[in-house]
Design a protein around this motif. Structure first.
Motif, PDB file in Angstrom:
ATOM      1  N   GLU A  98      25.890  48.112-175.023  1.00  0.00           N
ATOM      2  CA  GLU A  98      27.140  47.356-174.957  1.00  0.00           C
ATOM      3  C   GLU A  98      26.897  45.853-174.931  1.00  0.00           C
ATOM      4  O   GLU A  98      27.723  45.077-175.411  1.00  0.00           O
ATOM      5  N   HIS A  99      25.754  45.457-174.356  1.00  0.00           N
ATOM      6  CA  HIS A  99      25.489  44.022-174.185  1.00  0.00           C
ATOM      7  C   HIS A  99      24.312  43.558-175.038  1.00  0.00           C
ATOM      8  O   HIS A  99      23.721  42.514-174.766  1.00  0.00           O
ATOM      9  N   TYR A 100      23.983  44.342-176.069  1.00  0.00           N
ATOM     10  CA  TYR A 100      23.025  43.951-177.109  1.00  0.00           C
ATOM     11  C   TYR A 100      21.651  43.593-176.562  1.00  0.00           C
ATOM     12  O   TYR A 100      20.992  42.674-177.026  1.00  0.00           O
ATOM     13  N   ARG A 101      21.239  44.347-175.551  1.00  0.00           N
ATOM     14  CA  ARG A 101      19.889  44.155-175.011  1.00  0.00           C
ATOM     15  C   ARG A 101      19.024  45.318-175.496  1.00  0.00           C
ATOM     16  O   ARG A 101      18.607  46.175-174.722  1.00  0.00           O
ATOM     17  N   PHE A 102      18.770  45.329-176.798  1.00  0.00           N
ATOM     18  CA  PHE A 102      18.099  46.461-177.416  1.00  0.00           C
ATOM     19  C   PHE A 102      16.592  46.391-177.219  1.00  0.00           C
ATOM     20  O   PHE A 102      16.023  45.317-177.027  1.00  0.00           O
ATOM     21  N   LEU A 103      15.970  47.557-177.333  1.00  0.00           N
ATOM     22  CA  LEU A 103      14.529  47.654-177.318  1.00  0.00           C
ATOM     23  C   LEU A 103      13.970  46.888-178.511  1.00  0.00           C
ATOM     24  O   LEU A 103      14.417  47.071-179.635  1.00  0.00           O
ATOM     25  N   THR A 104      12.982  46.018-178.282  1.00  0.00           N
ATOM     26  CA  THR A 104      12.421  45.209-179.363  1.00  0.00           C
ATOM     27  C   THR A 104      10.910  45.355-179.402  1.00  0.00           C
ATOM     28  O   THR A 104      10.276  45.572-178.372  1.00  0.00           O
ATOM     29  N   PRO A 105      10.297  45.223-180.569  1.00  0.00           N
ATOM     30  CA  PRO A 105       8.838  45.404-180.676  1.00  0.00           C
ATOM     31  C   PRO A 105       8.064  44.330-179.937  1.00  0.00           C
ATOM     32  O   PRO A 105       8.538  43.210-179.759  1.00  0.00           O
ATOM     33  N   CYS A 106       6.856  44.693-179.509  1.00  0.00           N
ATOM     34  CA  CYS A 106       5.958  43.719-178.888  1.00  0.00           C
ATOM     35  C   CYS A 106       5.273  42.898-179.981  1.00  0.00           C
ATOM     36  O   CYS A 106       5.013  43.396-181.062  1.00  0.00           O
TER      37      CYS A 106
END
Length: 519
Positions: A495-503
């Motif tokens: 909902e708050h666009y804090r998605f899992l992101t690559p290292c």
């Protein structure tokens, strides 16, 4: 260094469930990483991993470089063939809510000794030999811990004078006398770092980055001070001239008397702050992001005369600040840092943080109050910051709100309006509303203590600043990673666009593999 929009959980490994009385680098740690990954979290924040000393505090350690032996996984040693199932069959009935440090230490150290005996009688380990060669701090640390055992745990300034003040002949004699004990401590450190790098690699492969902690000050009774006395403000008897702490604040009316010796910054500057560069470099080999504890102390620090009973009678003294971080950047390049900028923050501290472009910290327990200016409330947070409900030093959010209910109607009225609370909401609902406010903010990073995601009360807090005893021992319940909790965290992250992101960069799996290959 700018961070992407992200979220994570604060949990020290000692708090993980384990049948061995304390969290470690075993199965439960890997389960926690899976929980983070499944919950769309991308950060795992921990406290210092160094060997704890006085009061079991990870901020008062025997070394700024070594690892805490209590975190070594017994099961992993068994998998390696260094312990048998029979040797660990009689596990004491440990408290599953609190770490009983003395009992755990007695049990685990007994097993570590057995593992060492098998290790030294096996074929030589090239990984062990490389670890010894590449760990610049290891010789001093292993000798320091062996001497500490020899002198029944006494602080180094209470040892025989010649060894306390590192007379070469005395050191040579003890290196021969304690040869076996020194090798044992090197073995323990080898196992610690090998197991940690395996866990960190597993985390990074699942797009979880580790936020590690760098305490600004060093324990007096440490291998660092004993091995490098010229780097600290000590008198000719080896006693601190002044000690660290903070003046009276939110946590204590008499301030906090930490007792750490102060640095001799003039001496440190002569070799380009090499000790600090080594410290940052070593930590970056263990974690992906560094949280600098008490960042304001790099601009100016509270200096208290040695022997004072409280922190009241001190004064602010200038530190090298920008000069130090320029030297670190010249050597290491841009490093990913979070600056803990809580407490008495002056314009000079703010200026230093902005020059270095470090994100600071926002703690909702401090900020959500009726006296706070509109500009500083969560809906006006800047992007380049890290938001917490509370930290390891705070009460849990449920405990914080419950306490306000009992004593401060004005604050409750403010919170009811600001958080849009209604009379039907439970304490658990209110806790999740506070977490949601953190997620809603413009801040790039949100980190929530696991205790708050579980909506636990005050008995689950990690530390009560200014007190000794009964701290650092909280343990998470075995069934913490429920599907309901996972779904709540996924929903908030999406909902708050804090998605899992690559290292990327130093935290990449390829880079980690190179580090692990050394071990």
């Amino acid at each position: 260094m700018k961070f992407q929009r992200q979220c994570g959980i604060l949990l020290h490994p000692t708090s993980l469930p384990s049948k061995y009385g304390i969290g470690d680098f075993g199965t439960e740690a890997y389960d926690f990483v899976d929980f983070l990954s499944n919950s769309n979290q991308s950060l795992w924040q921990i406290l210092p991993l160094n060997p704890v000393g006085y009061g079991e505090s990870p901020f008062q350690c025997y070394s700024a470089f070594a690892g805490n032996p209590l975190l070594i996984s017994i099961d992993k040693l068994m998998d390696e063939g260094l312990l048998s199932a029979q040797e660990i069959s009689e596990i004491p009935q440990f408290n599953d809510k609190r770490v009983e440090f003395n009992s755990v230490r007695k049990y685990k150290f007994g097993l570590l000794k057995k593992a060492y005996e098998k290790f030294k009688n096996s074929m030589p380990s090239h990984g062990f030999e490389r670890f010894i060669r590449d760990s610049h701090w290891l010789e001093d640390y292993a000798l320091f811990m062996s001497l500490k055992d020899y002198y029944d745990g006494a602080a180094w300034n209470n040892w025989d004078k010649d060894v306390a003040f590192r007379k070469p002949k005395a050191l040579d004699n003890y290196k021969v006398l304690l040869k076996e004990e020194i090798l044992y401590h090197k073995f323990i450190q080898y196992q610690f770092f090998k197991q940690w790098q395996e866990l960190r690699q597993y985390s990074n492969e699942r797009e979880i980055r580790i936020v590690g902690d760098l305490p600004i000050f060093i324990s007096y009774d440490s291998s660092d001070v004993w091995a490098n006395p010229s780097l600290f403000k000590l008198d000719d008897r080896g006693n601190p001239i002044t000690v660290a702490g903070v003046p009276p604040d939110y946590f204590s009316e008499t301030g906090q008397l930490w007792g750490n010796p102060h640095y001799n910054w003039e001496v440190m500057e002569r070799d380009g702050f090499k000790w600090w560069i080594d410290r940052f470099s070593s930590l970056l080999e263990m974690v992906d992001i560094i949280r600098i504890d008490h960042f304001r102390g790099f601009e100016s620090y509270w200096e208290i005369p040695y022997g004072e009973e409280t922190a009241i009678n001190g004064e602010w003294v200038k530190a090298p600040g920008e000069k130090l971080f320029k030297a670190i950047k010249k050597s290491l390049g841009d490093i990913p840092v979070i600056a803990e900028d809580l407490g008495i923050i002056t314009p000079e501290v703010e200026e230093l943080k902005e020059k270095l472009d470090f994100p600071g910290m926002k703690v909702l327990h401090f900020i959500l109050n009726s006296g706070e200016k509109e500009l500083y409330l969560p809906h006006n947070f800047e992007q380049n910051c890290v938001v917490y409900t509370g930290t390891h030093d705070n009460d849990t959010t449920v405990g914080w709100y419950r306490r306000l209910l009992a004593v401060n109607l004005q604050e409750i009225e403010f919170l009811e309006e600001y958080l849009d609370l209604d009379n039907d909401m439970t304490l658990e609902d209110i806790c999740w509303r506070v977490i949601e406010v953190a997620y809603e903010s413009e801040a790039d990073t949100v980190i929530i203590p696991l205790q708050d995601t579980l909506c636990l009360d005050s008995d689950a807090r990690m530390n009560r600043p200014g007190t000794v005893g009964g701290n650092w021992d909280w343990r998470a319940p075995k069934n913490y990673h429920t599907s309901a909790l996972v779904n709540k965290l996924i929903k908030l992250a999406k909902e708050h666009y804090r998605f899992l992101t690559p290292c990327h960069g130093d935290g990449s799996p390829d880079n980690l593999q190179r580090q692990f290959d050394v071990l």
